[in-house]
Design a protein around this motif. Structure first.
Motif, short mmCIF file in Angstrom:
data_model
loop_
_atom_site.label_atom_id
_atom_site.label_comp_id
_atom_site.label_asym_id
_atom_site.label_seq_id
_atom_site.Cartn_x
_atom_site.Cartn_y
_atom_site.Cartn_z
N ILE A 34 0.90 -1.11 -0.10
CA ILE A 34 0.17 0.03 -0.03
C ILE A 34 0.86 1.36 0.17
O ILE A 34 1.95 1.31 0.79
N THR A 70 -3.49 6.24 1.08
CA THR A 70 -4.90 6.10 1.34
C THR A 70 -5.45 7.54 1.26
O THR A 70 -5.12 8.51 1.90
N MET A 81 -2.98 4.57 6.94
CA MET A 81 -3.39 3.65 5.94
C MET A 81 -3.91 2.44 6.96
O MET A 81 -4.57 1.43 6.32
N ARG A 117 -13.36 5.44 0.34
CA ARG A 117 -12.11 5.44 0.61
C ARG A 117 -11.26 4.80 -0.52
O ARG A 117 -11.78 3.90 -1.10
N THR A 118 -10.20 5.38 -0.86
CA THR A 118 -9.37 4.88 -1.79
C THR A 118 -8.08 4.64 -1.42
O THR A 118 -7.39 5.44 -0.90
N ASP A 119 -7.57 3.45 -1.94
CA ASP A 119 -6.09 2.71 -1.51
C ASP A 119 -5.49 2.59 -2.78
O ASP A 119 -5.70 2.08 -3.74
#
Length: 71
Positions: A6, A9, A37, A64-66
């Motif tokens: 990741i 976020t 995150m 939510r966008t990761d």
């Protein structure tokens, strides 16, 4: 085998700001990019509800966008 890590976020609060000439809702979003995150869905929801209390327009959705690096 490929792995993903990741990168960041983002939390987006989508507000209904009014109606257009056809009577359909108009939506505008406010994004926050300094999101931890490891934040859980409950934690993000609580933060979004608290932040939306500072806005005049009603909160329509929380997104939510990761983003990941795939190696």
């Amino acid at each position: 085998m490929a792995q993903q890590h990741i990168k960041n976020t983002r939390l987006t609060l989508v507000y209904e700001t009014g109606l257009n000439e056809k009577g359909e809702p108009i939506f505008k979003g406010k994004s926050y990019s300094t999101i931890k995150m490891s934040a859980t869905a409950d934690q993000l929801h609580q933060a979004a509800v608290a932040l939306s209390g500072l806005c005049v327009n009603p909160l329509s959705s929380i997104e939510r966008t990761d983003n990941y690096d795939v190696m």
